[in-house]
Design a protein around this motif. Structure first.
Motif, PDB file in Angstrom:
ATOM      1  N   PRO B  13      13.100  -4.462  -4.128  1.00  0.00           N
ATOM      2  CA  PRO B  13      12.121  -4.476  -3.038  1.00  0.00           C
ATOM      3  C   PRO B  13      10.859  -3.678  -3.375  1.00  0.00           C
ATOM      4  O   PRO B  13      10.941  -2.546  -3.852  1.00  0.00           O
ATOM      5  N   GLY B  14       9.723  -4.303  -3.121  1.00  0.00           N
ATOM      6  CA  GLY B  14       8.461  -3.608  -3.332  1.00  0.00           C
ATOM      7  C   GLY B  14       8.090  -3.383  -4.772  1.00  0.00           C
ATOM      8  O   GLY B  14       7.180  -2.608  -5.069  1.00  0.00           O
ATOM      9  N   SER B  15       8.773  -4.088  -5.717  1.00  0.00           N
ATOM     10  CA  SER B  15       8.540  -3.774  -7.124  1.00  0.00           C
ATOM     11  C   SER B  15       7.226  -4.333  -7.658  1.00  0.00           C
ATOM     12  O   SER B  15       6.796  -3.955  -8.745  1.00  0.00           O
ATOM     13  N   SER B  16       6.568  -5.244  -6.892  1.00  0.00           N
ATOM     14  CA  SER B  16       5.280  -5.776  -7.357  1.00  0.00           C
ATOM     15  C   SER B  16       4.267  -4.678  -7.601  1.00  0.00           C
ATOM     16  O   SER B  16       3.382  -4.822  -8.435  1.00  0.00           O
ATOM     17  N   VAL B  17       4.424  -3.603  -6.865  1.00  0.00           N
ATOM     18  CA  VAL B  17       3.431  -2.529  -6.966  1.00  0.00           C
ATOM     19  C   VAL B  17       3.402  -1.939  -8.367  1.00  0.00           C
ATOM     20  O   VAL B  17       2.374  -1.470  -8.847  1.00  0.00           O
TER      21      VAL B  17
END
Lengths: 290, 98
Positions: B13-17
């Motif tokens: 989760p949220g790893s695009s950042v």
């Protein structure tokens, strides 16, 4: 029911948006971020093919911090219905189930599952983030494209039919809550999401989320044009709660010309068509004279 | 058969950042000039969640900012400066040579 949003008390955590792969100045991403601020982490979202699905991530990376289901184009509300049924079977009650489609995933290709879920009055809500074109596939005409807008398949004079009124269609389903919002008014938008999430039964929210690329405006003007659409009276912020219609914002009624002419997609609109649109707005808001 | 299949890797989760390409897209970057004038709503207008306001301090995360310029249009106190040329860009000219 009145819901007030205090901007200072919003959660700092970003459940969606950081590191997304959308264009710079993406209206859909703004809508998603504003919505997630009030929906919170107990939310499951289903998104059909749209920009919103692609900017959610690829391969092993995602920008979402909540469960996100990339559905087929035509069935986001149907899958949300299934998710709700599964939650009910497990006795989980505090989860928002949201299906989030573009204008195509709601009004055209996704319409049959949307109308089905609304008719069954499923306990979920559908959001249509409307950029008035099929932007993910290169900007083709959708049923939500406004009159006279140029698209990649109406290149000569623009689309010569009117925008389909989705809000009236959804109102006709006799569902509990139908609302229309714009990303330029975050407090109003978030209040509507909060209200939809606190209600039982099916709700529908239509959000204006401009696409700077398709509309032919600079990337920094995304929010400005979402505001001009409301201020000119062409986009009305209202909600229908249990059959009672309320207008949430009284626009200043700037001339519609100020909204239309700076956009490249309206470069073929004639003076007469602008005048007709102005007349329609004047009639709707009961404005006399110019 | 099915139980011999490998465990499919799933996204964190949220790893695009972590893999954000935003910095390489940017032509202009926002710069906070007067933080007391910054409109608090601007946090909600940023498509990338790059701006955070803590009391009086405005922080812009240039790792995820794509430089769209919405914040500079919607709020006072923030200006867009060219990323590679110009007065205060990366290869900025000296103050005297404006």
């Amino acid at each position: 029911m009145n819901v007030k949003i205090n901007l200072d008390q919003l959660p700092k955590e970003e459940l969606f948006g950081q590191g997304n792969v959308g264009c710079k100045g993406c209206g859909g991403a703004i809508a998603g971020r504003q919505a997630m601020k009030v929906l919170g982490e107990r939310t499951i979202i289903t998104i059909p093919a749209s920009c919103m699905a692609t900017l959610g991530g690829n391969n092993r990376h995602t920008t979402w911090k909540i469960p996100f289901y990339h559905t087929l184009f035509e069935c986001a509300p149907a899958i949300s219905s299934g998710i709700r049924a599964a939650l009910e079977a497990q006795g989980i009650k505090d989860v928002n189930v949201v299906s989030w489609g573009g204008d195509a995933g709601s009004a055209d290709i996704g319409f049959q599952s949307l109308t089905g879920a609304a008719e069954r009055n499923e306990d979920l809500f559908h959001v249509c983030y409307d950029n008035e074109m099929y932007m993910n596939t290169g900007g083709q005409t959708s049923s939500q494209t406004p009159y006279s807008a140029l698209t990649t398949n109406c290149t000569v004079n623009g689309k010569k039919t009117n925008k389909k009124n989705m809000l009236k269609i959804m109102e006709a389903h006799d569902i509990g809550y139908v609302a229309c919002a714009s990303i330029a008014y975050p407090a109003d938008l978030m209040a509507k999401f909060k209200k939809a999430s606190s209600r039982k039964g099916f709700s529908y929210i239509h959000v204006l989320a401009p696409c700077f690329k398709g509309w032919g405006i600079p990337s920094d003007q995304t929010v400005e044009f979402a505001r001009k659409a409301v201020e000119s009276g062409l986009w009305e912020l209202f909600e229908v709660e249990d059959g009672v219609r309320t207008r949430n914002y009284e626009p200043k009624l700037i001339p519609v010309k100020e909204y239309l002419t700076p956009q490249k997609r309206f470069s073929k609109i004639t003076a007469q068509e602008i005048e007709d649109l102005q007349q329609q707005v004047n009639t709707r808001y009961g404005k006399v004279g110019k | 058969m099915a139980k011999e299949l490998p465990i499919v890797p799933t996204a964190v989760p949220g790893s695009s950042v972590e893999t954000s390409a935003a910095a390489s897209w940017r032509e202009y970057r926002p710069e906070v000039r007067e933080s007391q004038k910054v409109n608090r709503e601007v946090v909600l207008f940023c498509p990338d969640g790059a701006i955070s306001i803590e009391k009086e301090t405005v922080t812009i995360d240039l790792h995820i900012c794509k430089g769209c310029g919405i914040c500079a249009v919607e709020s006072d106190g923030i200006v867009m400066v060219p990323e590679y040329t110009g007065v205060s860009g990366v290869f900025g000219v000296k103050e005297g040579n404006k």
